[in-house]
Design a protein around this motif. Structure first.
Motif, short mmCIF file in Angstrom:
data_model
loop_
_atom_site.label_atom_id
_atom_site.label_comp_id
_atom_site.label_asym_id
_atom_site.label_seq_id
_atom_site.Cartn_x
_atom_site.Cartn_y
_atom_site.Cartn_z
N MET A 282 -8.18 -1.32 14.57
CA MET A 282 -7.72 -0.75 13.58
C MET A 282 -6.44 0.07 14.13
SD MET A 282 -8.72 1.06 10.06
CE MET A 282 -10.04 -0.03 9.61
N SER A 283 -6.74 0.99 15.21
CA SER A 283 -6.01 2.19 15.72
C SER A 283 -4.86 1.47 16.40
CB SER A 283 -6.94 3.00 16.67
OG SER A 283 -7.68 3.81 16.09
N ARG A 284 -5.04 -0.14 17.08
CA ARG A 284 -3.94 -0.46 17.75
C ARG A 284 -3.12 -1.18 16.66
NH1 ARG A 284 -8.36 -1.55 21.10
NH2 ARG A 284 -8.76 -3.56 20.24
N HIS A 285 -3.35 -1.60 15.34
CA HIS A 285 -2.75 -2.36 14.65
C HIS A 285 -1.25 -1.53 14.32
CE1 HIS A 285 -1.35 -4.59 10.97
NE2 HIS A 285 -2.48 -5.37 11.13
N PRO A 286 -0.15 -2.31 14.33
CA PRO A 286 1.28 -1.85 14.11
C PRO A 286 1.39 -1.05 12.89
CG PRO A 286 1.55 -4.20 14.42
CD PRO A 286 0.10 -3.80 14.89
N GLU A 287 0.64 -1.72 11.81
CA GLU A 287 0.89 -0.92 10.34
C GLU A 287 0.33 0.54 10.49
OE1 GLU A 287 3.22 -2.37 7.69
OE2 GLU A 287 3.46 -2.49 9.55
N ILE A 288 -0.86 0.46 11.12
CA ILE A 288 -1.56 1.71 11.22
C ILE A 288 -1.02 2.56 12.00
CG2 ILE A 288 -4.06 3.07 11.86
CD1 ILE A 288 -3.78 1.24 9.30
N ARG A 289 -0.04 2.24 13.13
CA ARG A 289 0.51 2.96 13.90
C ARG A 289 1.55 3.66 13.36
NH1 ARG A 289 -2.00 5.13 17.46
NH2 ARG A 289 -0.10 5.82 18.36
N ARG A 290 2.14 2.84 12.40
CA ARG A 290 3.18 3.23 11.85
C ARG A 290 3.11 4.34 10.51
NH1 ARG A 290 6.22 1.14 7.02
NH2 ARG A 290 4.66 -0.65 6.68
N VAL A 291 1.72 4.39 10.07
CA VAL A 291 1.37 5.37 9.12
C VAL A 291 1.26 6.61 9.99
CG1 VAL A 291 -0.64 5.89 7.91
CG2 VAL A 291 0.07 3.77 7.53
N ARG A 292 0.75 6.29 11.26
CA ARG A 292 0.21 7.70 11.89
C ARG A 292 1.67 8.23 12.54
NH1 ARG A 292 -5.25 5.99 15.12
NH2 ARG A 292 -6.73 6.03 13.71
N HIS A 293 2.59 7.43 12.77
CA HIS A 293 3.67 7.94 13.29
C HIS A 293 4.34 8.77 12.18
CE1 HIS A 293 7.79 8.41 15.20
NE2 HIS A 293 8.37 8.13 13.92
N THR A 294 4.19 8.41 10.83
CA THR A 294 4.60 9.22 9.65
C THR A 294 3.89 10.35 9.76
OG1 THR A 294 5.26 7.31 8.45
CG2 THR A 294 4.97 9.27 7.32
N ALA A 295 2.67 10.52 9.86
CA ALA A 295 1.81 11.64 9.90
C ALA A 295 2.13 12.59 11.04
CB ALA A 295 0.36 11.29 10.03
#
Length: 273
Positions: free
Chosen positions: A32-45
């Motif tokens: 999940m941590s490597r998933h590009p959509e989760i990466r996008r969420v975390r970039h926002t955070a």
């Protein structure tokens, strides 16, 4: 971070999981941590928290520690990250992946933090509040341990936003309705309530960003959405007879045709103490 499940098994039970199931959970967290959509969420955070060298940060509900390690790099060379999780087994998995950064691993309850007031320059809390009995008490604790002028950044899911296309709408509604029926109200809509909760705790400069995660195929969706993952044990569904099989038949067919789609909103909300 704590991934969503189809049932209500509390994450306090992680330490009682059979080793093989726990290994599967940790692997799921890492995927999940490597998933590009989760990466996008975390970039926002990341942009909302604004970690910087020399800070002392708290990762509240650190899971396997992937965010803690990134934060430790950001606060180096003189900063520190405290990685906190309720599960001792999860913390052990995080320690095993430690790359030598300045991270201190602590077992603790986000609703009763064993830290002094104003102990941290900032707090990251990702997909944890939907799983605690009293999220406002937890937010109060996160605010308490953050210094005046520090940032609190919360990330959580709005499961009520989940939607599919490429599959029969009635069937999708049944699957979503079944999942909704097995979640508490706070699990369903935690993400959209974060802004109000931070405002209620007196934070300023509160910024709320809904990030809609887009999954164009079943393989991509299965990393984040348990009801699309064939590997999620059938017993956790506890669904009407035949629902799971019919659902996966349609999901797989939509994947083969190329018209599968799933969307889910995760909210990122941050404010200044």
């Amino acid at each position: 971070m704590e991934p969503a499940q189809l049932d209500r098994t509390p994450f306090a039970d992680l330490d009682r999981m059979p080793p093989d199931m726990f290994a599967m959970l940790v692997a799921a967290l890492e995927s999940m941590s490597r998933h590009p959509e989760i990466r996008r969420v975390r970039h926002t955070a990341w942009e909302a928290l604004r970690p910087s060298p020399g800070q002392r940060l708290l990762d509240a509900g650190c899971g396997a520690g992937d965010v803690s390690r990134e934060l430790a790099t950001a606060v180096a060379p003189d900063g520190e990250v405290v990685a906190l999780d309720f599960s001792a087994a999860t913390l052990a998995a995080a320690r095993a992946r430690d790359t030598g950064d300045a991270i201190r691993y602590v077992t603790g309850d986000v609703c009763a933090l064993d830290f002094d007031d104003e102990s941290f320059d900032g707090v990251w809390c990702e997909r944890v509040l939907q799983h605690v009995e009293d999220p406002d008490a937890a937010i109060g604790e996160l605010v308490r341990v953050t210094r005046t002028g520090g940032r609190v950044c919360l990330l959580d899911t709005d499961w009520a936003s989940l939607a599919f296309d490429g599959v029969d709408g009635t069937l999708a509604g049944s699957v979503i309705g079944h999942m909704h029926g097995r979640l508490t109200p706070r699990q369903l809509d935690m993400g959209r309530t974060l802004r109000r909760r931070l405002l209620d705790h007196g934070l300023e400069d509160v910024v709320a960003t809904p990030v809609t995660c887009y999954f164009p195929d079943p393989d991509s969706a299965a990393v984040v959405l348990p009801m699309v993952n064939h590997d999620v044990p059938e017993g956790t569904w506890a669904s009407p007879a035949g629902l799971r099989d019919e659902w996966f038949t349609q999901v797989d067919s939509a994947g083969e045709r190329g018209d599968f789609l799933a969307v889910l909103t995760i909210w990122v909300v941050a404010g200044t103490v």
